[in-house]
Every structure is written in structure tokens, then in C-alpha cells.
Design an enzyme around this catalytic site. Structure first.
Site, PDB file in Angstrom:
ATOM      1  N   HIS A   1       2.088  -7.393  -0.836  1.00 43.46           N
ATOM      2  CA  HIS A   1       1.568  -6.602  -1.962  1.00 43.46           C
ATOM      3  C   HIS A   1       1.502  -7.416  -3.253  1.00 43.46           C
ATOM      4  O   HIS A   1       0.852  -6.978  -4.218  1.00 43.46           O
ATOM      5  CB  HIS A   1       2.426  -5.365  -2.200  1.00 43.46           C
ATOM      6  CG  HIS A   1       2.368  -4.363  -1.096  1.00 43.46           C
ATOM      7  ND1 HIS A   1       1.186  -3.884  -0.590  1.00 43.46           N
ATOM      8  CD2 HIS A   1       3.355  -3.743  -0.398  1.00 43.46           C
ATOM      9  CE1 HIS A   1       1.439  -3.009   0.373  1.00 43.46           C
ATOM     10  NE2 HIS A   1       2.744  -2.923   0.521  1.00 43.46           N
TER      11      HIS A   1
ATOM     12  N   ASP B   1       0.787  -4.396   8.995  1.00 41.46           N
ATOM     13  CA  ASP B   1       1.659  -3.484   8.266  1.00 41.46           C
ATOM     14  C   ASP B   1       0.962  -2.134   8.085  1.00 41.46           C
ATOM     15  O   ASP B   1      -0.269  -2.049   8.039  1.00 41.46           O
ATOM     16  CB  ASP B   1       1.984  -4.087   6.906  1.00 41.46           C
ATOM     17  CG  ASP B   1       3.137  -3.421   6.206  1.00 41.46           C
ATOM     18  OD1 ASP B   1       4.265  -3.929   6.303  1.00 41.46           O
ATOM     19  OD2 ASP B   1       2.910  -2.393   5.544  1.00 41.46           O
TER      20      ASP B   1
ATOM     21  N   HIS C   1       0.937  -0.457   5.429  1.00 44.51           N
ATOM     22  CA  HIS C   1       0.364  -0.471   4.089  1.00 44.51           C
ATOM     23  C   HIS C   1      -0.612  -1.640   3.962  1.00 44.51           C
ATOM     24  O   HIS C   1      -0.334  -2.736   4.439  1.00 44.51           O
ATOM     25  CB  HIS C   1       1.461  -0.612   3.036  1.00 44.51           C
ATOM     26  CG  HIS C   1       2.506   0.460   3.101  1.00 44.51           C
ATOM     27  ND1 HIS C   1       3.715   0.284   3.736  1.00 44.51           N
ATOM     28  CD2 HIS C   1       2.507   1.729   2.619  1.00 44.51           C
ATOM     29  CE1 HIS C   1       4.430   1.391   3.637  1.00 44.51           C
ATOM     30  NE2 HIS C   1       3.719   2.285   2.976  1.00 44.51           N
TER      31      HIS C   1
ATOM     32  N   ASP D   1       6.441  -0.794   9.961  1.00 45.51           N
ATOM     33  CA  ASP D   1       6.624   0.536   9.384  1.00 45.51           C
ATOM     34  C   ASP D   1       5.585   1.555   9.856  1.00 45.51           C
ATOM     35  O   ASP D   1       5.591   2.694   9.386  1.00 45.51           O
ATOM     36  CB  ASP D   1       6.650   0.473   7.859  1.00 45.51           C
ATOM     37  CG  ASP D   1       5.632  -0.495   7.281  1.00 45.51           C
ATOM     38  OD1 ASP D   1       4.813  -1.041   8.039  1.00 45.51           O
ATOM     39  OD2 ASP D   1       5.663  -0.718   6.051  1.00 45.51           O
TER      40      ASP D   1
END
Length: 308
Positions: free
Chosen positions: A126, A163, A165, A244
Site C-alpha cells: 500500500h 492480497d 486488498h 487475508d
């Protein structure tokens, strides 16, 4: 097969407060599982060096690097965004997490290793060129990618991000760079609320709907990732390995299982062996339900190391 396992003690000292999901126990649970299950017996262990300012500066603005260094507290916490803060050990951990990706790249390109896994935190995908966010400070995998291209002479590398995200920082740093293909999967309508509109032609983003399971992951890989990878013909693969999307992880609304992580890892290994001289660097991103995180990292490495 020569494989490397890279970590650093400082990754256990960085923490962002009680009850924060991105916690030191993530590293410990993974290490304990890999040791108990004999995976580390099949890998050479290395302590990550600190990344240099030059190495970090390939992916980040130097002003940002200096601001981060200056922000490091002597005690307590400094909040950088509502979810991301520094303690007195964060700066060192961030340097060594980025350095792990650099060392992994060196081992795979120059020293005959085929696989390398970085069990490090803070994560990185990120982190944008001049902004920390989403538990991330430096973009570890982008630093590794650019080291391969600008220091080690590779011409084409691919970044695979699974991921839950979207790896917004990696995309922002690497978009438009014709030397890089980034392929990714992530859940729609989830932090950081980006990715469905790609920033460059070198991005292959596949957004997955909430409450979907591993079947759509397989469709994404077989129908989008692999055709793009074959056309691009990378010399090396980098993996942002997030765990995740697991059905036991309440950070998201996807329903992946242990076998889905094993499956995607086998596909990555197969492609690398057929097209990239076996070169794979994988670095830890998300995964916050500790038991499933440890199990799925084991499954990831078993597949990459052909131990199944």
C-alpha cells in the site's frame, strides 16, 4: 532446489498498539509453523540487511524517505494515518523489510537460488511513492522489482499480487513502466477502494466480488494472469503474498481456503520453472487470522519448493 528464507529480529519489535491486527505475532506464528513442519530444513536462512537510501529511492521520493526517518519517535507512537503508526523500532524494521526484498533479489539473480521468501513486516504494497498507508511504510516488493531492473540488469519482471486488498502503492509506483507487468486480484469495494480502473497498460487487475470463493480466483489466474504473463515473457517473478482472503480472516469477505493458496502457488511455481529459470521472490503482505496465516504460508512454500 536452492531456496532462501529471509527475516530480521526488528520485524518483531515494530508494533502499532494493542489489538492492532498487523502484529508481531504474525511473524512468529509463521516461523514456528515452518520450523515445526520442516519447511525451514529445506531453506537457507538469512538475516535481512537494511536497505540503503539509494535502493529505497528507486521506489520512493527522497523527501519522503527523510520525512519518515525524522518522524520516527524515541518513545510512544506517531500516527501517520488512522491505521498506520510508528513506534521506536518501526524505522529499523521498515529498512530491514525493504532490505529483505533486495537481498532476496540478489540471491535469486546472482547466487543460484530459485526461490526466496521474505517473512517480514511491516508489509509494503500500500505504500505509495510519497505516502505511508494501510500498515505499510516502504514498498518492499517494488524496491525489489526496481533493484532487479536497475541494479542487476534484468529487462522484464512480473509482480503477482494476491492480497485481498488492492496493491495500490505497487501499482502507483510501477504503472507505465514497460519493464514490469503487474497482475493482481483483490476484493471489490474494500480498502483502499482502488484498482478497478488500471493506471497503466502494464497492469492486469482482476477485482473479485465479496463472498466469492476460490473458483473465481482460478478463473482470474487462468483467464487473465497467465495469458498476460505468457505474452509479456518475464525473466523473474515477484509475489506480493497476502493471505487475508481466507474464509477465516475477518479482514475481508472472500472465501478462499488453504487449498486455494496451494493451487495459486503451484501455478506460480509452474510458470516460473517453464518461463523464468525458476526465479521467484515472495514477500509477505496481509493475513491477520494467525492460524490460517501460518497454515497458508506453509502451503505457499510447499508448492513453491515442490514439497507436496
Amino acid at each position: 532446489m536452492k531456496a532462501a528464507y529471509i527475516t530480521h529480529p526488528s520485524c518483531m519489535q515494530h508494533e502499532m498498539g494493542p489489538e492492532h491486527p498487523e502484529c508481531p505475532e504474525r511473524i512468529a506464528m509463521i516461523a514456528d509453523r515452518l520450523l515445526m513442519r520442516g519447511i525451514l530444513d529445506c531453506m537457507d536462512s538469512f538475516e535481512a540487511p537494511a536497505a540503503t537510501a539509494e535502493q529505497i529511492g528507486r521506489a520512493h521520493d527522497m523527501r519522503y524517505y527523510l520525512e519518515m526517518r525524522a518522524a520516527a519517535p524515541a518513545e510512544g507512537y506517531v500516527n501517520l494515518d488512522p491505521d498506520t503508526s510508528m513506534n521506536p523500532h518501526t524505522w529499523k524494521a521498515a529498512l530491514h523489510s525493504a532490505g529483505a526484498a533486495v537481498l532476496a533479489t540478489e540471491l535469486v539473480v546472482r547466487q543460484g537460488y530459485q526461490r526466496a521468501f521474505c517473512n517480514v513486516r511491516p508489509p509494503g504494497h500500500h505504500a505509495e511513492r510519497a505516502q505511508a498507508m494501510g500498515f505499510c511504510f516502504f514498498n518492499n516488493v517494488a524496491i525489489g522489482v526496481l533493484h532487479a531492473l536497475e541494479a542487476l540488469g534484468l529487462e522484464r519482471v512480473a509482480l503477482l499480487d494476491f492480497d485481498v486488498h488492492h496493491g495500490n502503492g505497487s501499482e502507483a509506483i510501477l504503472a507505465g513502466d514497460d519493464r514490469v507487468l503487474m497482475v493482481s486480484t483483490f476484493q471489490t469495494r474494500l480498502y483502499p477502494f482502488s484498482g478497478e480502473q488500471a493506471l497503466g497498460r502494464n497492469m492486469c487487475n482482476v477485482a473479485l466480488p465479496p463472498y466469492s470463493d476460490g473458483a473465481l480466483l482460478r478463473d482470474a489466474v487462468m483467464g487473465h494472469w497467465l495469458p498476460a504473463l505468457r505474452e509479456f515473457a518475464p525473466q523473474m517473478l515477484f509475489v506480493s503474498a497476502g493471505f487475508d482472503a481466507h474464509r477465516e480472516d475477518d479482514m475481508s469477505h472472500l472465501g478462499w481456503r488453504d487449498e486455494d493458496y496451494a493451487w495459486i502457488s503451484r501455478e506460480i511455481a509452474r510458470f516460473a520453472d517453464e518461463h523464468c529459470e525458476g526465479r521467484v521472490v515472495s514477500t509477505l503482505e496481509g493475513g491477520y487470522h494467525l492460524p490460517s496465516l501460518a497454515r497458508c504460508v506453509e502451503a505457499h512454500l510447499r508448492a513453491l519448493l515442490a514439497l507436496d
